[in-house]
Each structure stands twice: as structure tokens, then as C-alpha cells.
Write an enzyme that holds these catalytic residues in place. Sequence first.
Site, mmCIF file in Angstrom:
data_model
loop_
_atom_site.group_PDB
_atom_site.id
_atom_site.type_symbol
_atom_site.label_atom_id
_atom_site.label_comp_id
_atom_site.label_asym_id
_atom_site.label_seq_id
_atom_site.Cartn_x
_atom_site.Cartn_y
_atom_site.Cartn_z
ATOM 1 N N ARG A 191 -16.056 -7.190 15.332
ATOM 2 C CA ARG A 191 -16.208 -7.529 16.755
ATOM 3 C C ARG A 191 -16.337 -6.236 17.540
ATOM 4 O O ARG A 191 -16.266 -5.151 16.983
ATOM 5 C CB ARG A 191 -14.968 -8.283 17.233
ATOM 6 C CG ARG A 191 -13.705 -7.496 16.899
ATOM 7 C CD ARG A 191 -12.487 -7.987 17.607
ATOM 8 N NE ARG A 191 -11.280 -7.396 17.082
ATOM 9 C CZ ARG A 191 -10.767 -6.229 17.420
ATOM 10 N NH1 ARG A 191 -11.395 -5.462 18.292
ATOM 11 N NH2 ARG A 191 -9.654 -5.778 16.902
ATOM 12 N N VAL A 201 0.531 6.938 3.545
ATOM 13 C CA VAL A 201 -0.045 8.281 3.536
ATOM 14 C C VAL A 201 0.634 9.098 4.636
ATOM 15 O O VAL A 201 0.595 8.722 5.804
ATOM 16 C CB VAL A 201 -1.568 8.216 3.784
ATOM 17 C CG1 VAL A 201 -2.176 9.606 3.722
ATOM 18 C CG2 VAL A 201 -2.225 7.281 2.790
ATOM 19 N N GLU A 226 0.855 -1.179 0.000
ATOM 20 C CA GLU A 226 0.000 0.000 0.000
ATOM 21 C C GLU A 226 0.889 1.226 0.000
ATOM 22 O O GLU A 226 1.974 1.197 0.581
ATOM 23 C CB GLU A 226 -0.849 0.047 1.284
ATOM 24 C CG GLU A 226 -2.130 -0.716 1.205
ATOM 25 C CD GLU A 226 -2.902 -0.640 2.524
ATOM 26 O OE1 GLU A 226 -3.533 -1.648 2.847
ATOM 27 O OE2 GLU A 226 -2.845 0.392 3.210
#
Lengths: 474, 71
Positions: free
Chosen positions: A316, A227, A224
Site C-alpha cells: 500500500r 539484530v 527471528e
Amino acid sequence: MCGYARDPARRLALRPRAPRATSQRVLRRVLIANRGEIARRVIRACRDLGVETVAVYSEADAGAPFVREADAAFPIGPSPARDSYLNAPALLVALKESGADAVHPGYGFLSENAAFADAVRDAGAIFVGPPASAIRAMGDKAAARRLMREAGVPVTPGTGLLGDADAAVAAAETLGYPVMVKASAGGGGIGMVPCEDEAQLRRGFASAVGRAQASFGNGAVYLERLVHGARHVEIQIAADAHGAVVHLFERECSVQRRHQKVIEEAPAPNLAPAVRDAMGDAALRAARAIGYRNVGTLEFLLAPSGEFYFMEMNTRLQVEHPVTEWTTGVDLVQLQLRLAAGEPLGLAQADLAQTGHAIELRLYAEDPARGFLPSPGEVTRLVWPSGADVRVDAGIEQGSKVTPFYDPLLAKLIVRGETREAAIGRGREALRTLSVEGVKTNAPLLARVLADPAFFRGEVSIHYLSRLLEQKQG
Amino acid sequence: MATSVEAQITGSVWKIEKAAGDEVREGDVIMILESMKMEIPVEAPVSGRLSEIRVAEGQSIDEGAVLAVIG
């Protein structure tokens, strides 16, 4: 210890005044497949609803408060988690023997294990959580990114699974450095390696594959783009079995150390209302796209520009759920139990609002003076802060033994105020009152953050804490 | 003179990276301990030959326990 202390006649149907659809079931007895503070939290919610509780415990936890406080308790194995809290066959035996009709998995351990959710349902009990299909859809991080992109949820620019370091280097040239190597089966930051250039990427790729293989039995990784200056902001959602989905706004969770959250708050400071709304809408789209039910959390990276990107979904209850409870007035654990029983949500988006400000301080058994080394031991003295605007969700009491077998979370101190400034003030007071002896804690770090002018101004990013720790204390 | 390598924490031995007889340099990771879900590498305090590894993978250890001996 196996007897039921409570009179069976006092077993109440779950919220009997709600209109009951045919799909609804009545929860009478909930087995809590967890330990520590979250087991106690679930016990409280069950008590509030008139539901009996069954604790399960490892050898190390035999004397723990949650074991005593539950209506019944079953030993499930030796101290290491893999022999006890991760031991699905032992948990299923306890489920059968206890006569519980539902399992609350808490967080961690088997809470995001689709096979366990299936096994609980196959045993005829309710799994207090989403369908196994939703857990599976979000458990594979690379597949989840693809699903989210298709649902119109923004994801960080990245790649699919990569076969080798050469493929990663080629992909990184297109993406642009810096990049992050991530394990597809990952979680908790394991198998994540940031890389600034090709040399780092070649080393990082091998290390991420190795760590992912060792930790998850699955060495699949992808890239990825990193950022810069991003914050970790997440959206709480809740969905029922009848198609209704709402979000309960955001939590700011940027104050982290080694991917471990330390301080969370709601609302997120300095968040433009339009960005908040867009994140909420994206979270609703995500939940609908995977047929989500029960409560869950969409984690986003928020760039300084206001753009945000899906990171992962936690299928969850989150550790930091209390800050949402204290700003929305919704008891998320009771809501989980009601939704699991098939009740309708009973909340419309328009009914929900954020009121005031709440901050959670995670108290860890770590020694800040020794590089945050774990600090197991016996809690010889313990004084909790108290007051109407302080909530302590603790797994320990004075005399508790903190063992090396589980994570270092001792307690969560949650404070609230009408404003963020008031909540920070209450947090400082709470830390002044707090006294823990016998084990070292990160309380000095928590106090340092609450006294930090940049934190006070809400100027945080996921690198905030590591930068604070690099500064000389003065 | 022999140098003892001691555990800084109470926990268990997760992974042993070196074997008795290996030459190690100061800072080399001899083994990795685990406590509270954290991994704590144990580095050689001095350079020399590892004369002894006193623990096994999976073994529980207390803070201060001698894990290995160099020299």
C-alpha cells in the site's frame, strides 16, 4: 450531503495524452476508503488528475475537512473503526451508490485486506493497489519470509511457525539469543516480544500468542534472531501491469517509539552507495517474485555491517511517502491512480535519482509529559509552518475535534533542503512556528530529536528514540 | 476509606481484568482502556477490596470518570 459539485463536462480522462493500451481504463470518480490526512492527500492527487472524489465518513468525522473537500460524501456508520472504516459491506454500498469506478484504500484500515480488494473488483471497480494475491502473499509474515528467501532476498535467520514454547526454546538454542517472537499475521509491532533468554522466551511466547490471537484471530508465531544496532531502512517500489518495475530509493525510518515511526527521511544518512544499490535490487527481485503491481514498500533491517534483511512488505501507500516524493519528484499518489488505471509506468530506473534531502516529522496527539498518553480534544488554536520547503499534510484544522476513535496522527510536517543539515534546520524552524492548542502533541520530542547531536550525525538505530528518552533532558 | 479509580484519558473500556469483590494489590491492573489505538492499563492506586466496577467493556469514558472503587 450527496450532490456532485463538479460539472460532469469537466471530468477529464486520466492523462489523455499517454498512449492507451487496451487494458487501460479511465478513472472518473474515486472513493476514498479512509479518513484524516491521507484522505485529503488522495483528494489532492485526484484533483490534479481531474478525477472526482467521494469521501466516506464515520459519525465522529462528520465535520472533518476531508468530508467537506471531497466532491461527494457518504456516511458509513458509527464512530468505532470496526463499524465504519473497517465495515466493508457499508463501503461497498457507498461504492455502488456513489457510482465511483475505483477505491483508494489509503493506509491502515482495509488497505491490506485481500478480501476487500477482491470485493471491490467483484463489484466492477478498480482497487487502487496490488492484486489480492500479492496482498495475501505478504500478509502471512512466515510465508512471506519463505517466498522472499526463495526469490534471493535476504531474511533474518529465523524459524517457521512454532507449535509451543518447548519448540520455540529448542529453536532459539540453534538460532542464538536474543530472539524476537513474532506473530505471523502481525503488523504495527503487535504480538512482537524480544527475549534475551529461555525464561523470557517462555513468558514471551505465551504473551505473543495471546496478543496475536486477540488482535488478528490467529495465534501463529515464529522466531527471528534479533539484530543488534539495526536500522529500519525501506525501499519504495512501483510496478505496472505490463511487467515494468522500478524502485524509488530508500527511506530511513529508524526513529520510532513502540514500533510507531516518528521521523523519516530520504536519503538515509551514512548509507554506502553499494548497500543502497543492493537493497534496491533486492526490492525489485521481491516485487517481481510476487507479481506486484502499483506502489509498495519493502521494509529491511540494516545491520551495522551493511548486511540487510527483509522484514515485511507493505502492499500500500506508506504514511511517509512524501519524503520520497520530495527527493525524486514523483507524485506517488498520482502514480498509484495511473497504474491502477492500467497505464504503463513511464519511468525507467535510469530516469530516477535522489535530489536534496527531505525529512518528515509526525505530529501525534500524545502528551510527552504524561508518558505519551493519547490526548484527544478540540484544537482551539492552530498555526502551521509555511514556506516553499515546508509541506504540511494535515487531517485537522483549527476547531477540529480530535476523537479517541482513531490513531493519534494529526499531521505530517515535511521539510526539505539541498543537504541533510539544511533540511534539519528547516525542521527546527518549522517546529518553532508550529502552534497547537487544545490537544497536547509530541512536538517537544520532535524538536529534541532535531537538536540532538547523534541524530545530526545520522547515528540512529531502531533503539535510538527509547535511549534518547531514557536520558535526562538537559 | 474508599478510593476512587479514575480514567486518565478519554477513550473506551477495552477489557476488564478484575471483578467487584476481588482483592487487589497496589499496581494490579484492574482494566485496560483504549484511546487512539493505544491500550492504557488502569492500575490499582492502593491495595484493598474492589467494592465496585462502575463501567462495562466497550463503554466510552471521559478523562476523570470514576471507573472503579476500592475499599
